[in-house]
Design an enzyme around this catalytic site. Structure first.
Site, PDB file in Angstrom:
ATOM      1  NE  ARG A 177      -3.779   0.302   2.292  1.00 58.83           N
ATOM      2  CZ  ARG A 177      -4.504   0.749   3.313  1.00 58.83           C
ATOM      3  NH1 ARG A 177      -4.496   0.092   4.479  1.00 58.83           N
ATOM      4  NH2 ARG A 177      -5.227   1.843   3.191  1.00 58.83           N
TER       5      ARG A 177
ATOM      6  CB  CYS B 168      -2.003   4.320   9.344  1.00 63.56           C
ATOM      7  SG  CYS B 168      -3.383   4.905  10.370  1.00 63.56           S
TER       8      CYS B 168
END
Length: 284
Positions: A179, A235
């Site tokens: 990611r 995040c």
């Protein structure tokens, strides 16, 4: 005392009156799963706090997928659960400490110092043969939680832009490497990461046995950073960054901020730059 306590530590103090245990179990994409798990069995005395109902506010145009909760509402819920700034609070989940760390961070942000995360979580507790119950949730004597906010623990999108452009802070991306590199994005609308961010996957706070690493091992994870550096952690939505914030504190870093909106907030501004690939230059 560390920010993480062992199961044996909690077992020895399970029924002490000046302690509140908080069940933070939650499954992303299954908003009722955590509550149902709590109703099936929980550590005796534990109250349940839900990530989306209690520890976040509704999603808006900006702010990310899990914005900060309304502070007044959270303070009232804490008081109703018997939590004031004089009790010790132990938070647990079943997600490697991710949700419990969000609760830990929120209480620290509100000025509560005696809050800890239970090592290894509920399943390990149950597997060890320690007591669980499915009785009706406990009734706590309500208290008054008096918040003393610590805004220095927060980083705004402007702070993150400045860190990325001018190097004022080290940016830590807590998502898994694919990611971070932009190779996949199962949740958010855009893939990639904030330019200049280093990748430190949050699950690496744990060892192979699922227990939190020691302070020395956490220092090794961040060995290319200097303790005096200013650090901003993010995040996807400000939840899985919290274990890294905790780990950085364990490792001795004192100037650490959380970008609560995180990647999901960053990409909500069309002019914010995005980069892909691996630009994480670790010290060799």
């Amino acid at each position: 005392m560390r920010n993480v306590v062992t199961m044996k530590w909690l077992l020895a103090r399970l029924y002490e009156p000046d302690m509140v245990i908080v069940d933070c179990r939650f499954q992303l994409g299954q908003p009722d799963a955590g509550r149902h798990a709590y109703e099936e069995s929980y550590i005796p005395g534990a109250v349940h706090f839900d990530l989306e109902r209690d520890l976040s506010s509704p999603v808006g145009e900006h702010g990310g997928r899990h914005p900060l909760p309304d502070i007044n509402e959270l303070v009232q819920k804490l008081g109703k659960a018997g939590i004031d700034r004089n009790v010790r609070v132990i938070a647990y989940d079943d997600q490697g400490g991710m949700m419990a760390s969000r609760f830990w961070w929120l209480l620290r942000y509100l000025g509560h110092e005696q809050v800890y995360v239970l090592d290894q979580g509920f399943s390990a507790w149950k597997s060890a043969g320690y007591p669980v119950t499915n009785a009706a949730p406990p009734v706590r004597f309500p208290k008054t939680f008096e918040a003393q906010l610590h805004p220095e623990m927060l980083a705004s999108v402007e702070d993150v832009r400045r860190a990325s452009q001018e190097g004022t802070d080290v940016l830590i991306d807590s998502r898994e490497a694919p990611r971070y590199r932009g190779e996949m994005e199962p949740i958010d609308k855009k893939a990639g990461h904030i330019p200049t961010a280093k990748n430190r996957f949050w699950k690496d706070v744990l060892g192979a046995d699922g227990a939190w690493k020691s302070a020395e091992e956490q220092r090794e994870r961040f060995g290319d950073l200097k303790e005096e550096e200013s650090i901003i952690v993010y995040c996807g939505s400000g939840v899985s960054a919290c274990p890294n914030v905790l780990a950085l504190e364990e490792a001795g870093f004192q100037n650490v901020r959380l970008y609560v909106g995180s990647w999901s907030d960053w990409i909500s501004y069309i002019h914010n730059p995005i980069t892909n690939g691996d630009e994480d230059y670790r010290a060799k």
